[in-house]
Design an enzyme around this catalytic site. Structure first.
Site, PDB file in Angstrom:
ATOM      1  N   GLU A 340       0.825  -1.221   0.000  1.00 53.42           N
ATOM      2  CA  GLU A 340       0.000   0.000   0.000  1.00 53.42           C
ATOM      3  C   GLU A 340       0.853   1.263   0.000  1.00 53.42           C
ATOM      4  OE1 GLU A 340      -3.104   0.193   2.981  1.00 53.42           O
ATOM      5  OE2 GLU A 340      -4.417  -1.045   1.761  1.00 53.42           O
ATOM      6  N   HIS A 361       9.195 -26.417   0.870  1.00 52.39           N
ATOM      7  CA  HIS A 361       8.526 -27.551   0.236  1.00 52.39           C
ATOM      8  C   HIS A 361       7.381 -27.106  -0.669  1.00 52.39           C
ATOM      9  CE1 HIS A 361      10.660 -30.578   2.718  1.00 52.39           C
ATOM     10  NE2 HIS A 361      10.839 -29.491   3.460  1.00 52.39           N
ATOM     11  N   LYS A 476     -13.847   0.311  -3.413  1.00 53.57           N
ATOM     12  CA  LYS A 476     -14.825   0.717  -2.386  1.00 53.57           C
ATOM     13  C   LYS A 476     -15.959   1.501  -3.023  1.00 53.57           C
ATOM     14  CE  LYS A 476     -11.676   1.468   1.504  1.00 53.57           C
ATOM     15  NZ  LYS A 476     -11.154   2.501   2.380  1.00 53.57           N
TER      16      LYS A 476
HETATM   17  O1  PA5 Z   1      -3.192   1.532   5.747  1.00 47.68           O
HETATM   18  C1  PA5 Z   1      -4.340   1.931   5.675  1.00 47.68           C
HETATM   19  O2  PA5 Z   1      -4.644   3.106   5.903  1.00 47.68           O
HETATM   20  C2  PA5 Z   1      -5.461   0.979   5.341  1.00 47.68           C
HETATM   21  O3  PA5 Z   1      -4.993  -0.317   5.162  1.00 47.68           O
HETATM   22  C3  PA5 Z   1      -6.514   0.996   6.433  1.00 47.68           C
HETATM   23  O4  PA5 Z   1      -5.917   0.626   7.641  1.00 47.68           O
HETATM   24  C4  PA5 Z   1      -7.666   0.050   6.119  1.00 47.68           C
HETATM   25  O5  PA5 Z   1      -8.211   0.368   4.871  1.00 47.68           O
HETATM   26  C5  PA5 Z   1      -8.749   0.167   7.197  1.00 47.68           C
HETATM   27  O6  PA5 Z   1      -9.205   1.471   7.288  1.00 47.68           O
HETATM   28  P1  PA5 Z   1     -10.021   1.991   8.525  1.00 47.68           P
HETATM   29  O7  PA5 Z   1      -9.156   1.914   9.725  1.00 47.68           O
HETATM   30  O8  PA5 Z   1     -10.364   3.397   8.179  1.00 47.68           O
HETATM   31  O9  PA5 Z   1     -11.234   1.125   8.661  1.00 47.68           O
END
Ligand code: PA5
Length: 492
Positions: A340, A361, A476
């Site tokens: 990310e 393995h 989303k």
């Molecule tokens: O790194 C990030 O910001 C994302 O992976 C969020 O943690 C994830 O999308 C969850 O988001 P939220 O905490 O707003 O529910």
């Protein structure tokens, strides 16, 4: 800076081009797949200025819009939490997290933690690496009454959620007894993530069904953790939570960088992990990053080597080979952190985790003889927590193991590790070794902070903003639009 005995170490000699006396097929391969030491020397200067930049980002009040989002508050967070805790004790942020955990521990024997991505993976990594492998199965006495823990809301999996509800419904039938009470922690920074929100709706209803429709009863067994605003905060307020009872995710701390906020610390404290030791490890790593020269700075070394291997030698697949089952979840946390943070603008290494020796393995063949697009970063734990288990002598020797009777499980693992690295080296497959002295709060604190800092440094080297995840919004948006369109048509 005086390094603690438990300092983690990074060894990248396994990616450096060795001096070749004569041409051999191996030397030819090495010249293509190993890094010339001069290249590392050449980037040291650049790394010093990137460190300077990352350090200065911590105090930027109004960064230029092209730098947004800038979620650099994670860098100083562990040190700040500890300092405030020393000064203000229970009324500090860490004090409140510890108190909330104590309250929940006293109330319930099972805790469901709801969250996804950065709001889940760090806590899971801490739980798996630092708690007993069979924590949930242990009798309460052996757990020292620390609650069992379950992670949900990290998917949309009807049957998995139902299985958890079935478990709770069948094992918790008498709410007046602590050992039959359960509670929940709901974590979402935005407060609007649909996976977590839908699971929470179901879990909240179950809590109400079990304890009765009383806001006080709900609040006794529920801890919300969220950002300064959003739907989860509003819902929690409507349930009667005071703002100070809703644990906060500080401004400027992004989801995948939030493990050392309430997001990771509250679940950790609930299962008895030593949270101050964790924070001490993390803040030591921040100090080491900010003050040590390249040759003693694992953050700069790890970022530089991984970056050069990807950009100059085409090693774009980054394998984290963890040599402990207990580090698999840490690997998944790192997969998210890297993917990310750096998977942007058509760039970024592809991370994945293997657990050794298990995956020798399954993936081993490919790593030994497949495409030469990989850098293997080994993550090794030097000392086991329990006394080494000997192979021992046996009355039957059909398995031919009496010859190794004085060897132990760690000896076998160590031989596998050395044998694997040797096999990779003999076919010019580059590796690095990241060594943890032991699996402890202090070393996990260092490791996670090191990997977060190295990811930011690498982002700056690539000219990619490591913070934010704009690409995740696409699915989303579509998912919400599909649900809305179907609901408008009256479809179930
Ligand atoms: O790194 C990030 O910001 C994302 O992976 C969020 O943690 C994830 O999308 C969850 O988001 P939220 O905490 O707003 O529910």
């Amino acid at each position: 800076m005086q390094l603690p005995d438990e300092a983690i170490e990074f060894d990248y000699s396994g990616v450096l081009l060795p001096h070749a006396e004569a041409w051999t097929p191996l030397a030819e391969l090495q010249s293509k797949h190993y890094l010339r030491p001069e290249r590392v020397e050449a980037v040291k200067q650049q790394l010093m200025s990137v460190r300077q930049q990352v350090a200065s980002e911590r105090t930027m009040v109004s960064p230029p819009s092209k730098m947004l989002p800038l979620d650099s508050a994670f860098i100083d967070l562990p040190g700040k939490l500890m300092e405030q805790y020393r000064q203000k004790g229970k009324s500090s942020e860490l004090g409140q997290i510890i108190q909330a955990a104590e309250k929940l521990k006293g109330e319930v024997d099972r805790v469901v933690v709801l969250g996804i991505g950065g709001s889940y993976l760090g806590a899971k990594a801490l739980f798996d690496s630092l708690c007993h492998t069979y924590h949930n199965e242990l009798p309460a006495k052996m757990r020292l009454n620390k609650p069992r823990i379950y992670f949900e809301g990290n998917n949309v999996d009807n049957d998995a959620l139902q299985d958890l509800l079935d478990l709770l419904e069948n094992l918790c039938v008498e709410p007046t007894m602590r050992q039959e009470r359960w509670g929940a922690v709901v974590i979402s920074k935005s407060g609007g993530t649909i996976e977590t929100a839908t699971a929470y709706r179901v879990v909240r209803q179950e809590l109400i069904r079990y304890y009765g429709h009383s806001p006080e009863e709900l609040r006794k067994r529920l801890v919300p953790i969220t950002g300064p605003s959003g739907k989860l905060r509003e819902l929690s307020r409507a349930d009667g939570f005071k703002d100070e009872e809703i644990l906060k995710i500080p401004d400027g701390v992004g989801g995948r960088f939030s493990v050392f906020s309430a997001v990771g610390l509250l679940p950790a404290a609930v299962v008895g992990i030593d949270v101050p030791a964790l924070l001490l490890g993390a803040s030591t790593m921040t100090q080491r990053f900010l003050s040590e020269p390249f040759d003693r700075n694992p953050v700069l070394q790890y970022a530089a080597i991984n970056h050069l291997m990807a950009t100059e030698l085409g090693k774009s697949t980054r394998v984290l080979a963890v040599w402990s089952k207990k580090l698999e979840a840490l690997g998944l946390w790192y997969d998210q952190l890297l993917a990310e943070s750096l998977g942007k603008q058509g760039q970024g290494p592809t991370p994945f985790t293997v657990v050794q020796t298990r995956d020798l393995h399954s993936r081993g063949q490919q790593h030994q003889e497949g495409a030469r697009d990989k850098l293997i970063n080994n993550l090794v734990v030097k000392s086991t927590k329990h006394a080494p288990i000997p192979i021992g002598m046996s009355d039957r020797n059909e398995d031919d193991l009496n010859q190794f009777s004085r060897k132990t499980m760690p000896d076998v693992l160590n031989a596998a590790f050395r044998g694997t690295n040797q096999a990779y080296a003999e076919s010019a497959r580059p590796t690095t070794d990241l060594t943890l002295p032991t699996l402890s709060e202090h070393s996990m604190g260092q490791l996670m902070q090191m990997l977060m800092l190295a990811t930011v440094v690498e982002g700056r080297l690539m000219d990619v903003n490591p913070y934010g995840q704009p690409g995740v919004e696409a699915y989303k948006k579509n998912m919400t639009a599909i649900l809305k369109a179907e609901s408008a048509k009256g479809q179930p």
